[in-house]
Design an enzyme around this catalytic site. Structure first.
Site, PDB file in Angstrom:
ATOM      1  CG  ASP A  12      -1.934  -0.923   1.303  1.00  0.00           C
ATOM      2  OD1 ASP A  12      -2.287  -1.409   0.226  1.00  0.00           O
ATOM      3  OD2 ASP A  12      -2.452  -1.197   2.397  1.00  0.00           O
ATOM      4  CE  LYS A  27      -6.353  -1.412   0.635  1.00  0.00           C
ATOM      5  NZ  LYS A  27      -7.036  -1.095   1.870  1.00  0.00           N
ATOM      6  N   GLY A  39       0.999  -0.328   9.397  1.00  0.00           N
ATOM      7  CA  GLY A  39       0.483  -0.606  10.740  1.00  0.00           C
ATOM      8  C   GLY A  39       0.177  -2.069  10.921  1.00  0.00           C
ATOM      9  CG  MET A  43      -7.981   6.779   7.419  1.00  0.00           C
ATOM     10  SD  MET A  43      -8.858   5.409   6.642  1.00  0.00           S
ATOM     11  CE  MET A  43      -9.255   4.373   8.045  1.00  0.00           C
TER      12      MET A  43
HETATM   13  N1  SAH Z   1      -3.676  -0.442   9.341  1.00  0.00           N
HETATM   14  C1  SAH Z   1      -3.142   0.860   9.690  1.00  0.00           C
HETATM   15  C2  SAH Z   1      -4.165   1.955   9.570  1.00  0.00           C
HETATM   16  C3  SAH Z   1      -4.664   2.177   8.182  1.00  0.00           C
HETATM   17  S1  SAH Z   1      -5.793   3.513   8.100  1.00  0.00           S
HETATM   18  C4  SAH Z   1      -2.588   0.795  11.110  1.00  0.00           C
HETATM   19  O1  SAH Z   1      -2.805  -0.184  11.826  1.00  0.00           O
HETATM   20  O2  SAH Z   1      -1.909   1.748  11.501  1.00  0.00           O
HETATM   21  C5  SAH Z   1      -4.745   4.841   7.652  1.00  0.00           C
HETATM   22  C6  SAH Z   1      -4.628   5.866   8.774  1.00  0.00           C
HETATM   23  O3  SAH Z   1      -3.732   5.407   9.775  1.00  0.00           O
HETATM   24  C7  SAH Z   1      -4.085   7.189   8.348  1.00  0.00           C
HETATM   25  O4  SAH Z   1      -5.088   8.009   7.799  1.00  0.00           O
HETATM   26  C8  SAH Z   1      -3.573   7.766   9.656  1.00  0.00           C
HETATM   27  O5  SAH Z   1      -4.625   8.294  10.421  1.00  0.00           O
HETATM   28  C9  SAH Z   1      -3.087   6.513  10.364  1.00  0.00           C
HETATM   29  N2  SAH Z   1      -1.648   6.329  10.192  1.00  0.00           N
HETATM   30  C10 SAH Z   1      -1.010   5.327   9.611  1.00  0.00           C
HETATM   31  N3  SAH Z   1       0.337   5.467   9.677  1.00  0.00           N
HETATM   32  C11 SAH Z   1       0.542   6.626  10.335  1.00  0.00           C
HETATM   33  C12 SAH Z   1       1.705   7.347  10.724  1.00  0.00           C
HETATM   34  N4  SAH Z   1       2.940   6.897  10.456  1.00  0.00           N
HETATM   35  N5  SAH Z   1       1.551   8.511  11.387  1.00  0.00           N
HETATM   36  C13 SAH Z   1       0.328   8.977  11.667  1.00  0.00           C
HETATM   37  N6  SAH Z   1      -0.811   8.344  11.323  1.00  0.00           N
HETATM   38  C14 SAH Z   1      -0.707   7.183  10.668  1.00  0.00           C
END
Ligand code: SAH
Length: 470
Positions: free
Chosen positions: A248, A270, A302, A383
Site C-alpha cells: 500500500d 491504497k 500498521g 483517517m
Molecule cells: N492499518 C493501519 C491503519 C490504516 S488507516 C494501522 O494499523 O496503523 C490509515 C490511517 O492510519 C491514516 O489516515 C492515519 O490516520 C493513520 N496512520 C497510519 N500510519 C501513520 C503514521 N505513520 N503517522 C500517523 N498516522 C498514521
C-alpha cells in the site's frame, strides 16, 4: 579447520565440573540440558549450585581437585579462578584421554564450547575457534532472529513424518524434492506461524499429490507505522523470502527496501478515498499470484486488522482455498503514542482508549458520538483529518469540554514526525493553518496534557514537538 565440530551424546554419562562458582553453574546447566549426570568438585558452592545439590540434581565432592577425580568421566570442564588448579585438571584429563575444556583458556583445552542456538531437535553451534568469542556470540544473535523459536516444532513435525513419506515416495530424488517443497512452502510457513491444524491438513494434501504444482501462500504482514525498526522478526523474514510483495501507499520506502531484492513489487497504492486499485481487484491479484504457486507478502501499513481491510482480503483467500497467515504489526496509534510522548492510558487521566475511523461512508460520519464523548477516555481517530471539523463539533456537542486537549501526529515514527497539540475547539483551524498532511493520527483526551508537560520540561530536546496556539 582447527577443530572438528561434532555433536556428542552425553546422556546419562558422568561429566566432571571442577569449580563451584557462577561460571561452573552455567556450564553445569548446559551439560544438564544435554542429559549429563554431573559431578562437581569444589570446596564451596555458589547458591545456584547449592540449590541443585539440595534438589539432588548434582553430586558434590566437597574438597579441592585431585587428579583421580577425572576417572570415568566422559568430559571434564575446569571452571575455577585458580590457574594452577585449572592446569592440573587439564593435565589429568589429557593423561586419561578424556576431552577437557578449561574456561577462558584455549591453550589448556582439548575441546572448546560453541555458542549454541537450541531449537531442539535442531541445534546450531557457532565457534570462532577462540579467536573472538564475542564475534561468535553476535553472530548467534543474528541467527537467532532468522531461525525463529518455532524451528524446533518444525523439525519435530518433519521427524514424525519421515517414515510415512518414505513409504509414499520410495525414490530418494523425488523424496528430496518433496521435502524441499514442504520446507520452502506454505506447510513450513504455517507451522512457523503456529497454525498447526492447517499445516497438517495441507501436508496430507501435498503428500497425496506430490507431483502437482507448488502451493502458494499469502502472508498479510503488518509493516508498522513507518520506522523500519518497528518491524517484527517474522515480518522481516517473510519480506526477505517473498516472491512477490503487494504493498500500500502507507508502507514507507525504507521498509520496502528491506524486501528481497529480486522480489516482484506491486504497488496497489491504497489510500483512504483514493483506491488506485479497487479492493476487489487487490483481492483477485492475491488469489491469482498464490494460485501460481508464489509466496506472496501482502504488506500493509500498521497492523493488517486495524482499519486495514485485512478481513476482506482473507475472505477472498478463504473462498479460493488459498492458504494464508496474518502477521501483526504495530498499529499507528501505538507507534504515534510511543514516539510522540502520548500515553494512551494513564491512571489519572484515561481508563479506556478507543480507536475510531474518521473515514466517511457515503452517508457521512455515522459514529456513536455519545459513547466517544466520555470523560476519562482517549479517542484515537484514524483517517480523521478530513473530517476534523465534524469531529470537533460533534464531540463538543455531545459533552466533551471545548478545552479538551488534542494532538495531531503527522508522519508518526518517521524522521518527518510532527506533533501538534491544540484544544478540541481549535483543531479545525490548526489543521488548516499547519497544512497537516497524511498520514496523520488524531489523539483526543486529557492524556495529551502529559505530552505538553513533558515537552515544556525537555524543551530543546524534542525538535519535532510544536505547540500550536490558535
Ligand atoms: N492499518 C493501519 C491503519 C490504516 S488507516 C494501522 O494499523 O496503523 C490509515 C490511517 O492510519 C491514516 O489516515 C492515519 O490516520 C493513520 N496512520 C497510519 N500510519 C501513520 C503514521 N505513520 N503517522 C500517523 N498516522 C498514521
Amino acid at each position: 579447520m582447527n577443530h572438528l565440530p561434532i555433536f556428542l551424546d552425553i546422556r546419562a554419562t558422568r561429566c566432571l565440573v571442577v569449580g563451584g562458582g557462577d561460571v561452573a553453574a552455567r556450564k553445569v546447566r548446559i551439560l544438564q540440558s544435554a542429559g549429563a549426570r554431573i559431578v562437581v568438585v569444589a570446596p564451596d558452592l555458589c547458591p545456584a549450585l547449592n540449590a541443585q545439590k539440595t534438589a539432588g540434581e548434582i553430586t558434590h565432592i566437597a574438597r579441592g581437585f585431585d587428579a583421580t577425580d577425572v576417572a570415568g568421566a566422559r568430559i571434564v570442564i575446569a571452571a575455577t579462578n585458580r590457574k594452577a588448579v585449572n592446569t592440573l585438571v587439564s593435565a589429568a584429563a589429557t593423561a586419561a584421554h578424556i576431552p577437557v575444556n578449561v574456561v577462558d583458556n584455549p591453550g589448556l583445552c582439548s575441546f572448546i564450547m560453541p555458542s549454541i542456538i537450541d531449537r531442539s531437535p535442531l541445534l546450531i553451534a557457532i565457534s570462532s575457534g577462540g579467536a573472538s568469542p564475542i564475534l561468535a556470540r553476535l553472530l548467534r544473535v543474528r541467527l537467532e532472529t532468522i531461525v525463529g523459536s518455532a524451528y524446533g516444532q518444525l523439525a519435530t513435525f518433519m521427524a514424525r513424518r519421515r517414515t510415512l513419506v518414505r513409504q509414499h515416495i520410495p525414490a530418494p530424488t523425488n523424496r528430496r524434492h518433496f521435502w524441499e517443497r514442504i520446507l520452502q512452502g506454505p506447510v513450513a510457513e504455517l507451522l512457523l506461524g503456529g497454525r498447526m491444524e492447517e499445516a497438517r491438513t495441507l501436508f496430507s494434501q501435498e503428500l497425496a499429490k506430490p507431483e502437482g504444482p507448488a502451493r502458494g501462500l499469502v502472508s498479510l504482514v503488518g509493516a508498522g507505522p513507518g520506522d523500519p525498526d518497528l518491524l517484527t522478526l517474522r515480518a522481516l523474514r517473510l519480506m526477505q523470502e517473498a516472491d512477490v510483495v503487494v504493498y500500500d501507499r502507507l508502507v514507507a520506502a525504507p521498509i520496502l527496501a528491506l524486501c528481497r531484492r529480486d522480489a516482484q513489487q506491486i504497488d496497489v497504492g491504497k489510500n483512504a478515498g483514493h483506491h488506485s486499485v479497487p479492493q476487489k481487484a487487490i483481492n483477485q491479484i492475491l488469489v491469482d499470484l498464490a494460485a501460481e504457486g508464489q509466496r506472496v507478502v501482502r504488506l500493509k501499513g500498521g497492523d493488517p486488522f486495524v482499519f486495514g481491510r485485512g478481513g476482506e482480503e482473507i475472505d477472498a483467500l478463504v473462498d479460493a482455498g488459498i492458504p494464508f497467515q496474518v502477521v501483526p504489526g504495530i498499529t499507528a496509534a501505538l507507534g504515534c503514542a510511543a514516539y510522540g510522548d502520548l500515553p494512551l492510558t494513564h491512571r489519572d487521566y484515561a481508563q479506556s482508549c478507543v480507536f475510531v475511523t474518521g473515514h466517511c461512508q457515503k452517508d457521512g460520519l455515522a459514529l456513536n458520538w455519545t459513547a466517544l464523548a466520555q470523560p476519562h477516555q482517549t479517542v484515537v481517530f484514524y483517517m480523521g483529518v478530513t473530517a476534523v471539523t465534524t469531529i470537533s463539533r460533534e464531540l463538543i456537542a455531545h459533552g466533551l469540554p471545548a478545552t479538551t486537549p488534542a494532538a495531531l501526529v503527522e508522519h508518526g515514527t518517521t524522521p518527518e514526525q510532527r506533533v501538534i497539540t491544540a484544544t478540541l475547539a481549535e483543531l479545525p483551524q490548526v489543521v488548516a493553518r499547519e497544512a497537516v498532511s497524511p498520514p496523520t493520527l488524531l489523539i483526543i483526551g486529557e492524556v495529551v496534557r502529559l505530552h505538553d508537560r513533558w515537552a515544556s520540561r525537555t524543551r530543546g530536546q524534542s525538535p519535532t514537538a510544536l505547540r500550536a496556539t490558535a
